[in-house]
Every structure is written in structure tokens, then in C-alpha cells.
Design a protein around this motif. Structure first.
Motif, PDB file in Angstrom:
ATOM      1  N   ILE A   1       0.840  -1.208   0.000  1.00  0.00           N
ATOM      2  CA  ILE A   1       0.000   0.000   0.000  1.00  0.00           C
ATOM      3  C   ILE A   1       0.873   1.256   0.000  1.00  0.00           C
ATOM      4  CG2 ILE A   1      -1.558   1.376   1.432  1.00  0.00           C
ATOM      5  CD1 ILE A   1      -3.011  -0.761  -0.105  1.00  0.00           C
ATOM      6  N   MET A   2       1.928   1.253   0.821  1.00  0.00           N
ATOM      7  CA  MET A   2       2.834   2.409   0.861  1.00  0.00           C
ATOM      8  C   MET A   2       3.582   2.565  -0.453  1.00  0.00           C
ATOM      9  SD  MET A   2       4.326   2.517   4.754  1.00  0.00           S
ATOM     10  CE  MET A   2       4.889   0.817   4.789  1.00  0.00           C
ATOM     11  N   GLN A   3       3.962   1.432  -1.064  1.00  0.00           N
ATOM     12  CA  GLN A   3       4.664   1.499  -2.351  1.00  0.00           C
ATOM     13  C   GLN A   3       3.754   2.022  -3.464  1.00  0.00           C
ATOM     14  OE1 GLN A   3       5.780  -2.609  -2.188  1.00  0.00           O
ATOM     15  NE2 GLN A   3       7.926  -2.157  -1.725  1.00  0.00           N
ATOM     16  N   LEU A   4       2.453   1.850  -3.294  1.00  0.00           N
ATOM     17  CA  LEU A   4       1.486   2.373  -4.255  1.00  0.00           C
ATOM     18  C   LEU A   4       1.080   3.812  -3.942  1.00  0.00           C
ATOM     19  CD1 LEU A   4      -0.816  -0.760  -4.740  1.00  0.00           C
ATOM     20  CD2 LEU A   4       0.793   0.196  -6.396  1.00  0.00           C
ATOM     21  N   GLY A   5       1.726   4.420  -2.957  1.00  0.00           N
ATOM     22  CA  GLY A   5       1.447   5.817  -2.628  1.00  0.00           C
ATOM     23  C   GLY A   5       0.339   6.006  -1.638  1.00  0.00           C
ATOM     24  N   GLY A   6      -0.107   4.941  -0.968  1.00  0.00           N
ATOM     25  CA  GLY A   6      -1.240   5.039  -0.064  1.00  0.00           C
ATOM     26  C   GLY A   6      -0.963   5.802   1.216  1.00  0.00           C
ATOM     27  N   ALA A   7       0.331   5.941   1.585  1.00  0.00           N
ATOM     28  CA  ALA A   7       0.655   6.645   2.829  1.00  0.00           C
ATOM     29  C   ALA A   7       1.032   8.101   2.576  1.00  0.00           C
ATOM     30  CB  ALA A   7       1.804   5.930   3.541  1.00  0.00           C
ATOM     31  N   THR A   8       0.747   8.633   1.374  1.00  0.00           N
ATOM     32  CA  THR A   8       1.108  10.013   1.049  1.00  0.00           C
ATOM     33  C   THR A   8       0.222  10.997   1.817  1.00  0.00           C
ATOM     34  OG1 THR A   8       1.728   9.284  -1.172  1.00  0.00           O
ATOM     35  CG2 THR A   8       1.435  11.657  -0.832  1.00  0.00           C
ATOM     36  N   PRO A   9       0.810  11.993   2.492  1.00  0.00           N
ATOM     37  CA  PRO A   9      -0.011  12.991   3.204  1.00  0.00           C
ATOM     38  C   PRO A   9      -0.939  13.730   2.244  1.00  0.00           C
ATOM     39  CG  PRO A   9       2.290  13.131   3.887  1.00  0.00           C
ATOM     40  CD  PRO A   9       2.248  12.202   2.714  1.00  0.00           C
TER      41      PRO A   9
ATOM     42  N   GLY B   1      -2.708  16.361   0.098  1.00  0.00           N
ATOM     43  CA  GLY B   1      -2.219  17.566  -0.548  1.00  0.00           C
ATOM     44  C   GLY B   1      -0.885  17.409  -1.239  1.00  0.00           C
ATOM     45  N   GLN B   2      -0.188  16.295  -0.988  1.00  0.00           N
ATOM     46  CA  GLN B   2       1.096  16.047  -1.639  1.00  0.00           C
ATOM     47  C   GLN B   2       0.919  15.063  -2.786  1.00  0.00           C
ATOM     48  OE1 GLN B   2       4.290  14.983   0.985  1.00  0.00           O
ATOM     49  NE2 GLN B   2       3.789  16.557   2.494  1.00  0.00           N
ATOM     50  N   GLN B   3       1.845  15.134  -3.743  1.00  0.00           N
ATOM     51  CA  GLN B   3       1.775  14.232  -4.888  1.00  0.00           C
ATOM     52  C   GLN B   3       2.264  12.847  -4.484  1.00  0.00           C
ATOM     53  OE1 GLN B   3       4.314  15.281  -8.170  1.00  0.00           O
ATOM     54  NE2 GLN B   3       3.038  14.231  -9.665  1.00  0.00           N
ATOM     55  N   PRO B   4       1.478  11.803  -4.716  1.00  0.00           N
ATOM     56  CA  PRO B   4       1.907  10.453  -4.341  1.00  0.00           C
ATOM     57  C   PRO B   4       3.159  10.024  -5.107  1.00  0.00           C
ATOM     58  CG  PRO B   4      -0.445  10.511  -4.840  1.00  0.00           C
ATOM     59  CD  PRO B   4       0.118  11.812  -5.300  1.00  0.00           C
ATOM     60  N   GLN B   5       4.091   9.419  -4.391  1.00  0.00           N
ATOM     61  CA  GLN B   5       5.287   8.840  -4.994  1.00  0.00           C
ATOM     62  C   GLN B   5       5.096   7.328  -5.046  1.00  0.00           C
ATOM     63  OE1 GLN B   5       8.078  10.773  -6.114  1.00  0.00           O
ATOM     64  NE2 GLN B   5       6.495  12.326  -5.841  1.00  0.00           N
ATOM     65  N   VAL B   6       5.106   6.782  -6.252  1.00  0.00           N
ATOM     66  CA  VAL B   6       4.761   5.373  -6.445  1.00  0.00           C
ATOM     67  C   VAL B   6       6.002   4.568  -6.820  1.00  0.00           C
ATOM     68  CG1 VAL B   6       3.362   3.760  -7.778  1.00  0.00           C
ATOM     69  CG2 VAL B   6       2.435   5.994  -7.161  1.00  0.00           C
ATOM     70  N   ASP B   7       6.190   3.450  -6.138  1.00  0.00           N
ATOM     71  CA  ASP B   7       7.250   2.492  -6.455  1.00  0.00           C
ATOM     72  C   ASP B   7       6.577   1.263  -7.070  1.00  0.00           C
ATOM     73  OD1 ASP B   7       9.357   0.771  -6.609  1.00  0.00           O
ATOM     74  OD2 ASP B   7       9.793   0.723  -4.467  1.00  0.00           O
ATOM     75  N   LEU B   8       6.361   1.325  -8.384  1.00  0.00           N
ATOM     76  CA  LEU B   8       5.610   0.251  -9.044  1.00  0.00           C
ATOM     77  C   LEU B   8       6.312  -1.102  -8.951  1.00  0.00           C
ATOM     78  CD1 LEU B   8       4.009   1.619 -12.343  1.00  0.00           C
ATOM     79  CD2 LEU B   8       2.877   0.788 -10.282  1.00  0.00           C
ATOM     80  N   MET B   9       7.629  -1.116  -9.181  1.00  0.00           N
ATOM     81  CA  MET B   9       8.346  -2.384  -9.160  1.00  0.00           C
ATOM     82  C   MET B   9       8.347  -2.984  -7.754  1.00  0.00           C
ATOM     83  SD  MET B   9       9.002  -2.844 -12.235  1.00  0.00           S
ATOM     84  CE  MET B   9       9.967  -4.337 -12.051  1.00  0.00           C
ATOM     85  N   GLY B  10       8.525  -2.138  -6.739  1.00  0.00           N
ATOM     86  CA  GLY B  10       8.474  -2.644  -5.368  1.00  0.00           C
ATOM     87  C   GLY B  10       7.094  -3.159  -5.014  1.00  0.00           C
ATOM     88  N   ALA B  11       6.043  -2.428  -5.437  1.00  0.00           N
ATOM     89  CA  ALA B  11       4.671  -2.866  -5.163  1.00  0.00           C
ATOM     90  C   ALA B  11       4.383  -4.195  -5.848  1.00  0.00           C
ATOM     91  CB  ALA B  11       3.685  -1.804  -5.627  1.00  0.00           C
TER      92      ALA B  11
ATOM     93  N   ARG C   1      -1.958  13.900  -9.060  1.00  0.00           N
ATOM     94  CA  ARG C   1      -1.756  12.646  -9.775  1.00  0.00           C
ATOM     95  C   ARG C   1      -0.488  11.983  -9.298  1.00  0.00           C
ATOM     96  NH1 ARG C   1      -4.284  12.388 -14.905  1.00  0.00           N
ATOM     97  NH2 ARG C   1      -6.488  12.815 -14.539  1.00  0.00           N
ATOM     98  N   PRO C   2      -0.443  10.635  -9.258  1.00  0.00           N
ATOM     99  CA  PRO C   2       0.766   9.954  -8.774  1.00  0.00           C
ATOM    100  C   PRO C   2       1.899  10.087  -9.760  1.00  0.00           C
ATOM    101  CG  PRO C   2      -0.823   8.366  -9.608  1.00  0.00           C
ATOM    102  CD  PRO C   2      -1.512   9.692  -9.600  1.00  0.00           C
TER     103      PRO C   2
END
Length: 202
Positions: free
Chosen positions: A116-124, A126-136, A197-198
Motif C-alpha cells: 500500500i505504501m509502495q502504491l502511494g497510499g501513505a502520502t499525506p 495535498g502532496q503528490q503520491p510517490q509510487v514504487d511500481l516495481m516494489g509494489a 496525480r501519482p
């Protein structure tokens, strides 16, 4: 003439001029002459014949089997060390409870939250999600392997937990990849990605 009074001569061994052209008096390449074997001495690969068996790949090295005594000794030593660590932690943190024993549910939950965090689910907010697709993807595949290897060995609650975790992660992965594709298409058209957008980090 003494050795100290002998004049010394500086020889320009550069092969190219300041303009990058080959100098006419440049010395031949010694490096190539030293390492390039003569054409006649070049090794020639032997052609396979009917009497020459094809070369087989080296067999995969197998791990030596462990004895039951070795396994029990390692487990006992590990448990004793872990208990001493727990005692030391509680001594420096009065009132701290004994950490719960690891369970199947905790393993699933840990890998699920990592994905979930690697997919940007823990992004605060108002901030742009940072996604780690390969890790997810790797985390989701880990749960898939766990589901495959434990098939038929789980109780109904454990099976339902694992199925729900994989379903949510599969849907989340699809949602993020589609959002990234839309963002890339918008950027290609010159409008730029929409706020929130992520963005992919690797």
C-alpha cells in the motif's frame, strides 16, 4: 660528461594533434601489438563431431542436508537470544508489554501495508503520491506465492484474509497504473499532469 650534467630529451609521443588529427610521426600502437595475437595463432573453436558429445551445463550445486539436531540447536539458540533481547528492551522501557508472537495474519498484514505504501497510499493529503511500481509488484507477488504455497493448509479466516488482501492490491495496482498512463498521455499532449496525480519513482 657526468650523469648530473647530461642533457635530457623530451619525446612527444602523442598520436594526435591539438585539432584531433593523427600526427604523421606518431609511434605505432604498442598496446595493440602487445595484446593482439597473430592471425595464425588465434584459437579456433573445434567443430562438434558425431563422436563429440555436446557440452552439458554444470549441475546446480545442492545445499547439504541439515540434521534434526542442527535445526533444533539453531532454533533453541535463536529463541534464547530473542528472549534476552525482549528482557533487555522491557528493562529499559518499564510497562512495555511482551511483543505478540508472529502469526500468519501479521505476515499478510505486513506485506499488504508495504505494498500500500509502495502504491502511494501513505502520502499525506495535498502532496503528490510517490509510487514504487516495481516494489509494489514484488510485494504483491510475494503474497501470491504465499497463497500458492499455503493452499489447502489455511483455515477459512486466513484464506479470506489473504484473498481480500490480494484483491485490494490487484485493484489498487490497476488503478495506479491507469492513472499513470493517463498522466503520461496528458503530459505528451502538453497539458502537464494534473495536481495530485501519482508520479512513479522507479
Amino acid at each position: 660528461m657526468s650523469e648530473q650534467n647530461k642533457p635530457f630529451v623530451v619525446t612527444d609521443r602523442r598520436k594526435f594533434t591539438a585539432e584531433g588529427e593523427l600526427r604523421p610521426d606518431a609511434p605505432p600502437s604498442e598496446e595493440r601489438e602487445r595484446h593482439d595475437p597473430p592471425a595464425a595463432e588465434a584459437p579456433v573453436a573445434a567443430e562438434p563431431t558425431a563422436s563429440t558429445p555436446p557440452q552439458e551445463a554444470a549441475p546446480k550445486e545442492e545445499l547439504p542436508p541439515l540434521t534434526e539436531e542442527q535445526i533444533n540447536q539453531a532454533r533453541t539458540a535463536y529463541q534464547a537470544t530473542a528472549d534476552r533481547l525482549d528482557t533487555a528492551i522491557r528493562a529499559t522501557n518499564p510497562g512495555m508489554e511482551h511483543p505478540p508472537a508472529m502469526s500468519f495474519e501479521q505476515i499478510v498484514h505486513s506485506v499488504y501495508m508495504t505494498a500500500i505504501m509502495q502504491l502511494g497510499g501513505a502520502t499525506p493529503e495535498g502532496q503528490q503520491p510517490q509510487v514504487d511500481l516495481m516494489g509494489a509488484r514484488q510485494s504483491i507477488d510475494m503474497l501470491s506465492v504465499l497463497a500458492e504455497k499455503t493452499k489447502g493448509n489455511l483455515n477459512p479466516d486466513e484464506s479470506r484474509l489473504l484473498e481480500n488482501a490480494l484483491f485490494e492490491l490487484h485493484m489498487g495496482f490497476l488503478e495506479i497504473t491507469q492513472a499513470l498512463a493517463r498522466s503520461a498521455a496528458a503530459k505528451a499532449q502538453g497539458s502537464g499532469p494534473a495536481p495530485g496525480r501519482p508520479s512513479i519513482v522507479r
